[in-house]
Write a protein that holds these residues in place. Structure first.
Motif, PDB file in Angstrom:
ATOM      1  N   LYS A  61       0.739  -1.138   0.043  1.00 47.59           N
ATOM      2  CA  LYS A  61      -0.154   0.117  -0.126  1.00 47.59           C
ATOM      3  C   LYS A  61       0.820   1.079   0.117  1.00 47.59           C
ATOM      4  N   ASN A 100       3.335   2.230  -5.183  1.00 51.04           N
ATOM      5  CA  ASN A 100       2.537   1.745  -6.500  1.00 51.04           C
ATOM      6  C   ASN A 100       3.442   0.838  -7.392  1.00 51.04           C
ATOM      7  N   ASP A 104       3.809  -1.154 -10.431  1.00 47.20           N
ATOM      8  CA  ASP A 104       3.458  -0.824 -11.808  1.00 47.20           C
ATOM      9  C   ASP A 104       3.321  -2.186 -12.642  1.00 47.20           C
ATOM     10  N   GLY A 133      -0.731  -1.879  -8.488  1.00 50.71           N
ATOM     11  CA  GLY A 133      -0.955  -0.598  -8.142  1.00 50.71           C
ATOM     12  C   GLY A 133      -2.045   0.235  -9.238  1.00 50.71           C
ATOM     13  N   LYS A 134      -2.144   1.394  -8.948  1.00 51.46           N
ATOM     14  CA  LYS A 134      -2.982   2.100 -10.291  1.00 51.46           C
ATOM     15  C   LYS A 134      -2.225   1.968 -11.718  1.00 51.46           C
ATOM     16  N   LYS A 171      -8.761   0.663 -10.167  1.00 49.02           N
ATOM     17  CA  LYS A 171      -7.219   0.619 -10.585  1.00 49.02           C
ATOM     18  C   LYS A 171      -6.651   0.559 -11.994  1.00 49.02           C
TER      19      LYS A 171
END
Length: 334
Positions: free
Chosen positions: A218, A221, A223, A243-244, A270
């Motif tokens: 958390k 991020n 990838d 992650g996003k 996401k």
């Protein structure tokens, strides 16, 4: 000649069979080395590999060796040449081959059954290797070519953060290639303590187990997430830690009878992209070039060198496979 067969019901046999005779377009190769692949283990346990499994079948497909005979139509090879083989034949004329999607060829079949003293693949499935590349390392060409294809699909950008589940042979090669791709941070997720140490040795920045990753993801991020195990739990967790705008590559071969569950809303918010990687279309030459460059450490990945006669015990208990890559020694030439 001798060959190692999966005969069904988790049983393995070494059989004496008639020595192969190459057809006009075939190259007869004396096998030096063949890697034990997770796909072989799947087959031994009664599961399908890249194709349905109907025993008895000769196992193995990650092989290298020396040319001993060529068919009369063969022009690129001669006896004495050192080579590696791509085990996946494609016809070249079905609707998928015509689109360049040769890994989906309707007539695809295996042509390099490496648990044998000799193989006879078509010339187009044979690749020369330079004298500087030893034959044991060259046997990594097939799994590495599959990795190259998988990495092509997700196109890792420089400066990114990449998480890799599993530090078997595939994960060990992936850590190194991902490092050379320009990733800024590599996280390896693995339960075996010795493999966590190896992960750091091979270039990982962080090495944790699948519980510890839940305490750190958390704050990072991630990838890209690459799952190299084929386990439903880690495949599901890969979606959680991504992650996003992340890309997820499910590389490991899973159980065809077990479904993977994901939280669609989590994936939606996401904007995740999930990829799978199937075989090694047009990537064998690049894999050989990578191995020839010397940038990959394969020596520290190998956990055992076994023979046709004793690899049956390994298929049954996976004692060495849990530690790293098992290599089957046929002629043993380097």
């Amino acid at each position: 000649m001798k060959a190692g067969y999966y005969v069904g019901d988790r049983k393995y046999q070494v059989r004496d069979i008639q020595e192969l005779i190459p057809g006009d377009n075939d190259v007869k190769i004396k096998v030096a080395w063949c890697g034990l692949c997770a796909t072989d283990v799947h087959k031994f346990n009664g599961k399908n590999g890249a194709s349905p499994v109907i025993p008895p079948i000769i196992l193995g497909h990650e092989c290298s060796g020396i040319v001993v005979q060529v068919g009369k139509a063969v022009t690129r090879f001669k006896p004495g040449d050192r080579v590696a083989a791509d085990p996946s034949f494609h016809c070249g004329h079905c609707e998928f081959c015509q689109q360049g999607l040769v890994n989906f060829c309707k007539n695809r079949h295996g042509v390099a059954k490496g648990f044998a003293e000799y193989i006879c693949p078509p010339e187009k499935n044979v690749y020369p290797i330079p004298d500087s590349l030893d034959l044991r390392t060259a046997a990594f060409a097939e799994p590495l070519s599959c990795i190259v294809h998988g990495l092509d699909l997700i196109n890792i950008k420089s400066g990114s953060t990449v998480a890799i589940y599993g530090l078997g042979a595939i994960g060990s090669l992936l850590v190194q290639l991902v490092r050379y791709s320009g990733a800024a941070k590599i996280i390896v997720i693995e339960r075996e303590p010795e493999k966590l140490l190896l992960a750091k040795h091979l270039g990982a920045n962080i090495a944790v187990d699948d519980v510890e990753i839940l305490n750190i993801y958390k704050d990072i991020n991630i990838d890209y997430v690459i799952e190299c195990i084929g386990n439903t739990k880690t495949m599901e967790q890969s979606c959680e830690i991504a992650g996003k705008n992340a890309k997820i590559l499910w590389f490991g071969l899973g159980d065809p009878e077990q479904a993977v569950k994901i939280n669609q809303y989590n994936a939606f918010t996401k904007e995740l992209s999930i990829f799978t990687s199937y075989l090694n279309p047009y990537s064998t030459k690049r894999a050989i070039d990578i191995l020839s460059s010397g940038i990959l450490n394969t020596k520290d990945i190998i956990s055992a060198e076994l023979t046709l006669e004793n690899i049956g015990d390994e298929l049954d208990n996976l004692a060495f496979s849990r530690q790293g890559k098992v290599m089957l020694k046929l002629s043993g030439e380097l």
